[in-house]
Design a protein around this motif. Structure first.
Motif, mmCIF file in Angstrom:
data_model
loop_
_atom_site.group_PDB
_atom_site.id
_atom_site.type_symbol
_atom_site.label_atom_id
_atom_site.label_comp_id
_atom_site.label_asym_id
_atom_site.label_seq_id
_atom_site.Cartn_x
_atom_site.Cartn_y
_atom_site.Cartn_z
ATOM 1 N N LYS A 19 0.830 -1.206 0.000
ATOM 2 C CA LYS A 19 0.000 0.000 0.000
ATOM 3 C C LYS A 19 0.865 1.256 0.000
ATOM 4 O O LYS A 19 0.526 2.252 -0.635
ATOM 5 C CB LYS A 19 -0.937 -0.001 1.208
ATOM 6 C CG LYS A 19 -2.043 -1.030 1.125
ATOM 7 C CD LYS A 19 -2.983 -0.938 2.329
ATOM 8 C CE LYS A 19 -4.109 -1.961 2.222
ATOM 9 N NZ LYS A 19 -5.025 -1.897 3.393
ATOM 10 N N VAL A 20 1.977 1.198 0.719
ATOM 11 C CA VAL A 20 2.877 2.350 0.756
ATOM 12 C C VAL A 20 3.471 2.609 -0.629
ATOM 13 O O VAL A 20 3.458 3.741 -1.123
ATOM 14 C CB VAL A 20 4.004 2.139 1.796
ATOM 15 C CG1 VAL A 20 5.072 3.212 1.650
ATOM 16 C CG2 VAL A 20 3.425 2.160 3.199
ATOM 17 N N ASP A 22 2.358 1.653 -3.557
ATOM 18 C CA ASP A 22 1.301 2.085 -4.476
ATOM 19 C C ASP A 22 0.954 3.557 -4.252
ATOM 20 O O ASP A 22 0.732 4.311 -5.209
ATOM 21 C CB ASP A 22 0.052 1.223 -4.290
ATOM 22 C CG ASP A 22 0.233 -0.202 -4.792
ATOM 23 O OD1 ASP A 22 1.192 -0.446 -5.558
ATOM 24 O OD2 ASP A 22 -0.571 -1.066 -4.408
ATOM 25 N N SER A 23 0.909 3.978 -2.985
ATOM 26 C CA SER A 23 0.573 5.370 -2.665
ATOM 27 C C SER A 23 1.664 6.322 -3.137
ATOM 28 O O SER A 23 1.379 7.419 -3.626
ATOM 29 C CB SER A 23 0.355 5.526 -1.157
ATOM 30 O OG SER A 23 -0.761 4.783 -0.723
ATOM 31 N N GLU A 26 1.463 6.610 -6.891
ATOM 32 C CA GLU A 26 0.248 7.295 -7.321
ATOM 33 C C GLU A 26 0.331 8.817 -7.207
ATOM 34 O O GLU A 26 -0.209 9.542 -8.048
ATOM 35 C CB GLU A 26 -0.944 6.795 -6.495
ATOM 36 C CG GLU A 26 -2.269 7.419 -6.880
ATOM 37 C CD GLU A 26 -3.410 6.927 -6.004
ATOM 38 O OE1 GLU A 26 -4.475 7.557 -6.022
ATOM 39 O OE2 GLU A 26 -3.228 5.916 -5.291
ATOM 40 N N VAL A 27 0.991 9.329 -6.158
ATOM 41 C CA VAL A 27 0.991 10.776 -5.948
ATOM 42 C C VAL A 27 1.709 11.481 -7.095
ATOM 43 O O VAL A 27 2.795 11.081 -7.505
ATOM 44 C CB VAL A 27 1.617 11.145 -4.582
ATOM 45 C CG1 VAL A 27 3.100 10.801 -4.531
ATOM 46 C CG2 VAL A 27 1.405 12.617 -4.262
ATOM 47 N N LEU A 92 1.816 2.892 7.262
ATOM 48 C CA LEU A 92 0.738 3.775 6.807
ATOM 49 C C LEU A 92 0.483 4.936 7.753
ATOM 50 O O LEU A 92 -0.602 5.515 7.754
ATOM 51 C CB LEU A 92 -0.546 2.953 6.626
ATOM 52 C CG LEU A 92 -0.473 1.865 5.555
ATOM 53 C CD1 LEU A 92 -1.780 1.074 5.517
ATOM 54 C CD2 LEU A 92 -0.192 2.468 4.194
ATOM 55 N N ASN A 95 0.944 10.000 4.994
ATOM 56 C CA ASN A 95 0.248 9.961 3.711
ATOM 57 C C ASN A 95 1.095 10.630 2.621
ATOM 58 O O ASN A 95 1.355 11.833 2.693
ATOM 59 C CB ASN A 95 -1.096 10.680 3.844
ATOM 60 C CG ASN A 95 -1.975 10.488 2.624
ATOM 61 O OD1 ASN A 95 -1.518 10.107 1.556
ATOM 62 N ND2 ASN A 95 -3.255 10.752 2.784
ATOM 63 N N LYS A 97 0.352 11.804 -0.052
ATOM 64 C CA LYS A 97 -0.308 12.979 -0.631
ATOM 65 C C LYS A 97 0.262 14.277 -0.040
ATOM 66 O O LYS A 97 0.160 15.338 -0.654
ATOM 67 C CB LYS A 97 -1.811 12.914 -0.402
ATOM 68 C CG LYS A 97 -2.505 11.838 -1.235
ATOM 69 C CD LYS A 97 -4.008 11.828 -0.988
ATOM 70 C CE LYS A 97 -4.687 10.757 -1.829
ATOM 71 N NZ LYS A 97 -6.151 10.717 -1.588
#
Length: 240
Positions: A19-20, A22-23, A26-27, A92, A95, A97
């Protein structure tokens, strides 16, 4: 386009690492004038962390024996090509973002270091306004440790930093590569803070999000790390 090296030290993070990654992928930071170089240092994981990371293309993966977070960051930094680098924890709690607000501040202050402050991001209006903010899910001990370290840093260096324990920091790569880093664990963050203040490098803080996890969820920092942090700040106040 400037290159931002994102260094992710990982140790037994099979629950969160996908998840990290992928995040982080993605940003989108293109609009701010940056492209990403993702460097993951597997710090001797004995679970499935390494295999999960290996499934990704277009990232740089390094594997070393378990030497500590500071040593993992230094390993990643040794091959980083970015003009700036950022450390992303492999859980997690933070974030990606928030890269946007960190890089926006960096663009205003290109020769400074940018710290993402969980305190500024979690300030609440309540009857204790003289106290810094605390996330409702953060336990009292880590919150108090951060407050103590802020006070200790101010007493030793005359610099108030609301969140000395934050994992989100953006550094100019050339500055850090020219330093001799002597620590290898969590305390490396405090060694860098001490040396940057003594070098009169500006440190700017911006508010960030924070999602604290418990020990049961894999949080690794311990009470003893707080005492090590206090001694580290004292050590580098009197020496380099």
């Amino acid at each position: 386009m400037k290159l931002l090296s994102i260094i992710i030290p990982a140790y037994n993070e099979e629950r969160f690492i996908k998840k990290v990654i992928d995040s982080v992928i993605e940003v989108n930071i293109d609009s701010l004038g940056y492209k990403k170089e993702i460097i993951i240092v597997d710090d001797g994981s004995i679970d499935n962390t390494y295999n999960i990371i290996s499934s990704y293309k277009d990232i740089i993966l390094i594997r070393q024996k378990n030497l500590g977070k500071g040593a993992a960051v230094q390993k990643g930094l040794s091959i980083a090509k970015g003009e700036y680098f950022l450390i992303q924890d492999a859980d997690l709690e933070y974030n990606p973002k928030d890269y946007i607000i960190l890089l926006s501040k960096l663009n205003e202050n290109p020769n400074a270091v940018i710290y993402g402050s969980r305190i500024l991001g979690c300030i609440r209006s309540n009857g204790f306004k003289f106290l810094p903010g605390k996330h409702k899910m953060q336990s009292f001990g880590p919150w108090l440790a951060n407050l103590v370290l802020s006070l200790w840093t101010f007493l030793l260096y005359g610099k108030w930093i609301t969140d000395t324990l934050t994992a989100y920091k953006i550094y100019k790569t050339s500055i850090i590569k020219n330093l001799v880093i002597k620590t290898k664990g969590f305390e490396t963050d405090h060694e860098l803070t001490a040396k940057l203040i003594k070098m009169k490098i500006k440190i700017h803080e911006v508010p960030i999000q924070y999602f604290p996890r418990s020990k049961a969820e894999g949080k690794k920092i311990k009470l003893s790390d707080g005492f090590v942090a206090i001694l580290t700040l004292l050590r580098f106040r009197v020496s380099n």
